[in-house]
Write a protein that holds these residues in place. Structure first.
Motif, PDB file in Angstrom:
ATOM      1  N   ALA A  37       0.844  -1.191   0.000  1.00 10.44           N
ATOM      2  CA  ALA A  37       0.000   0.000   0.000  1.00 10.44           C
ATOM      3  C   ALA A  37       0.878   1.239   0.000  1.00 10.44           C
ATOM      4  O   ALA A  37       1.943   1.259   0.630  1.00 10.44           O
ATOM      5  N   PRO A  38       0.481   2.278  -0.744  1.00  7.75           N
ATOM      6  CA  PRO A  38       1.296   3.500  -0.781  1.00  7.75           C
ATOM      7  C   PRO A  38       1.417   4.130   0.600  1.00  7.75           C
ATOM      8  O   PRO A  38       0.472   4.127   1.387  1.00  7.75           O
ATOM      9  N   HIS A  39       2.622   4.654   0.887  1.00  8.27           N
ATOM     10  CA  HIS A  39       2.871   5.262   2.187  1.00  8.27           C
ATOM     11  C   HIS A  39       2.100   6.571   2.325  1.00  8.27           C
ATOM     12  O   HIS A  39       2.082   7.392   1.418  1.00  8.27           O
ATOM     13  N   LYS A  40       1.425   6.725   3.428  1.00  7.80           N
ATOM     14  CA  LYS A  40       0.645   7.930   3.664  1.00  7.80           C
ATOM     15  C   LYS A  40       1.370   8.837   4.655  1.00  7.80           C
ATOM     16  O   LYS A  40       1.834   8.376   5.702  1.00  7.80           O
ATOM     17  N   GLU A  41       1.484  10.102   4.286  1.00  7.00           N
ATOM     18  CA  GLU A  41       2.092  11.061   5.194  1.00  7.00           C
ATOM     19  C   GLU A  41       1.176  11.236   6.410  1.00  7.00           C
ATOM     20  O   GLU A  41      -0.053  11.253   6.275  1.00  7.00           O
ATOM     21  N   PRO A  42       1.752  11.382   7.595  1.00  4.83           N
ATOM     22  CA  PRO A  42       0.915  11.453   8.801  1.00  4.83           C
ATOM     23  C   PRO A  42       0.191  12.773   8.977  1.00  4.83           C
ATOM     24  O   PRO A  42      -0.639  12.920   9.862  1.00  4.83           O
ATOM     25  N   GLY A  43       0.499  13.779   8.158  1.00  2.00           N
ATOM     26  CA  GLY A  43      -0.155  15.070   8.315  1.00  2.00           C
ATOM     27  C   GLY A  43       0.530  15.916   9.373  1.00  2.00           C
ATOM     28  O   GLY A  43       1.565  15.562   9.925  1.00  2.00           O
ATOM     29  N   ARG A  44      -0.081  17.047   9.661  1.00  2.00           N
ATOM     30  CA  ARG A  44       0.495  17.993  10.621  1.00  2.00           C
ATOM     31  C   ARG A  44       0.351  17.452  12.040  1.00  2.00           C
ATOM     32  O   ARG A  44      -0.742  17.062  12.447  1.00  2.00           O
ATOM     33  N   PRO A  45       1.442  17.431  12.812  1.00  2.00           N
ATOM     34  CA  PRO A  45       1.357  16.866  14.170  1.00  2.00           C
ATOM     35  C   PRO A  45       0.626  17.791  15.135  1.00  2.00           C
ATOM     36  O   PRO A  45       0.604  19.011  14.964  1.00  2.00           O
ATOM     37  N   GLU A  46       0.038  17.189  16.143  1.00  2.91           N
ATOM     38  CA  GLU A  46      -0.630  17.954  17.197  1.00  2.91           C
ATOM     39  C   GLU A  46       0.409  18.669  18.052  1.00  2.91           C
ATOM     40  O   GLU A  46       1.494  18.140  18.307  1.00  2.91           O
ATOM     41  N   ARG A  47       0.058  19.842  18.512  1.00  3.73           N
ATOM     42  CA  ARG A  47       0.988  20.636  19.316  1.00  3.73           C
ATOM     43  C   ARG A  47       0.953  20.182  20.770  1.00  3.73           C
ATOM     44  O   ARG A  47      -0.103  20.132  21.399  1.00  3.73           O
ATOM     45  N   GLY A  48       2.130  19.844  21.298  1.00  2.14           N
ATOM     46  CA  GLY A  48       2.229  19.434  22.693  1.00  2.14           C
ATOM     47  C   GLY A  48       2.732  20.552  23.578  1.00  2.14           C
ATOM     48  O   GLY A  48       3.462  21.439  23.116  1.00  2.14           O
ATOM     49  N   HIS A  49       2.350  20.526  24.845  1.00  5.93           N
ATOM     50  CA  HIS A  49       2.784  21.516  25.829  1.00  5.93           C
ATOM     51  C   HIS A  49       3.656  20.807  26.865  1.00  5.93           C
ATOM     52  O   HIS A  49       3.181  19.925  27.595  1.00  5.93           O
ATOM     53  N   TYR A  50       4.927  21.209  26.944  1.00  8.16           N
ATOM     54  CA  TYR A  50       5.871  20.540  27.832  1.00  8.16           C
ATOM     55  C   TYR A  50       6.546  21.572  28.738  1.00  8.16           C
ATOM     56  O   TYR A  50       7.263  22.461  28.254  1.00  8.16           O
ATOM     57  N   ASN A  51       6.313  21.454  30.028  1.00  4.96           N
ATOM     58  CA  ASN A  51       6.919  22.353  31.012  1.00  4.96           C
ATOM     59  C   ASN A  51       7.819  21.551  31.949  1.00  4.96           C
ATOM     60  O   ASN A  51       7.441  20.465  32.417  1.00  4.96           O
ATOM     61  N   ILE A  52       8.997  22.099  32.228  1.00  9.03           N
ATOM     62  CA  ILE A  52       9.936  21.485  33.163  1.00  9.03           C
ATOM     63  C   ILE A  52      10.038  22.394  34.388  1.00  9.03           C
ATOM     64  O   ILE A  52      10.160  23.612  34.256  1.00  9.03           O
ATOM     65  N   THR A  53       9.970  21.791  35.558  1.00  6.55           N
ATOM     66  CA  THR A  53      10.028  22.574  36.794  1.00  6.55           C
ATOM     67  C   THR A  53      11.297  22.252  37.580  1.00  6.55           C
ATOM     68  O   THR A  53      11.854  21.151  37.485  1.00  6.55           O
ATOM     69  N   ASN A  54      11.710  23.229  38.354  1.00  2.66           N
ATOM     70  CA  ASN A  54      12.855  23.078  39.244  1.00  2.66           C
ATOM     71  C   ASN A  54      12.454  23.649  40.604  1.00  2.66           C
ATOM     72  O   ASN A  54      12.191  24.842  40.726  1.00  2.66           O
ATOM     73  N   ASN A  55      12.369  22.762  41.593  1.00  5.27           N
ATOM     74  CA  ASN A  55      11.904  23.168  42.929  1.00  5.27           C
ATOM     75  C   ASN A  55      10.530  23.823  42.869  1.00  5.27           C
ATOM     76  O   ASN A  55      10.254  24.820  43.539  1.00  5.27           O
TER      77      ASN A  55
END
Length: 246
Positions: A37-55
């Motif tokens: 089967a022909p390869h299908k592009e996955p489309g535009r990825p969903e935007r993730g929110h990633y926060n890193i904390t220190n103390n």
């Protein structure tokens, strides 16, 4: 009548032979493999929110859609293929750390055994930061062997400390040969985060170019209108002068 009987007898004798030859040919015929089967592009990825904390305090914020481009030896296709995979935020675990001049963000997708590490470095003299290092590893089901790539000499996502780096357009971060990362709607601030809000955004060159194009087009159209109007006024003035001389 005798001739008719002979023809019938010959036909009856030949028919089984034809059937046998046909079956034998089909048995030795090479069956073409099914077309993949022909390869299908996955489309535009969903935007993730990633926060890193220190103390308990947010020290790194990264909002972005991510897409992995990897070339690998395919087990099913028995050749090198290039595949694209979107990181799904709801399946992605994130962690990281922050120091005075180094901040890191680690993203892990257990479902497809994929791990990404982004390292940002700050230059206290210039008060600038940039993405200096990326580490990627993946062990997808169709990979003959797992893939890993590491580059500690990168110079992407340059920004000013206290400001966020923002790029609305798609941009590609080349890590190593046959491995790159596409980012979408990226906004990141690895240092001097205040509260839970990004600092003022410094836009990437791609966005600035997108803004520059309509400005140039608008200026060109305005110049064209001015030239046409000036030509009209000059022509009208000459016509009016001709009427007076008559």
């Amino acid at each position: 009548m005798v001739q008719i009987c002979r023809v019938q007898s010959w036909f009856v004798g030949v028919t089984p032979l034809l059937i046998f030859v046909t079956v034998l040919h089909q048995g030795f015929a090479t069956v073409a493999p099914p077309t993949p089967a022909p390869h299908k592009e996955p489309g535009r990825p969903e935007r993730g929110h990633y926060n890193i904390t220190n103390n308990g305090t947010i020290c790194l914020m990264a909002y972005m859609g991510l897409q992995l481009n990897i070339s690998y030896n395919s087990t099913s296709q028995k050749k090198v293929v290039q595949d694209v995979m979107n990181l799904q935020p709801n399946l992605t675990k994130h962690s990281g750390s922050c120091d005075s001049e180094i901040a890191s963000l680690q993203l892990t997708v257990d479902a497809v055994k994929t791990n990404l590490i982004f390292v940002f470095t700050m230059n206290s003299t210039s008060n600038k930061y940039h993405l200096s290092e990326v580490n990627v590893s993946a062990a997808w089901p169709d990979m003959k062997e797992h893939i890993s790539g590491h580059n500690s000499s990168l110079d992407y996502l340059r920004g000013t400390v206290g400001y966020s780096y923002y790029c609305r357009d798609e941009q590609t971060l080349n890590v190593v040969q046959n491995l790159s990362i596409n980012t979408f709607q990226l906004q990141v601030q690895p240092f001097a985060v205040k509260g839970d809000q990004f600092g003022a955004a410094e836009e990437c060159q791609l966005d600035e170019d997108d803004m520059l194009i309509p400005i140039v087009v608008g200026a060109a159209l305005a110049g064209l209108v001015a030239i046409v109007l000036l030509a009209y006024l000059i022509g009208r003035k000459r016509s009016h002068a001709g009427y007076q001389s008559i």
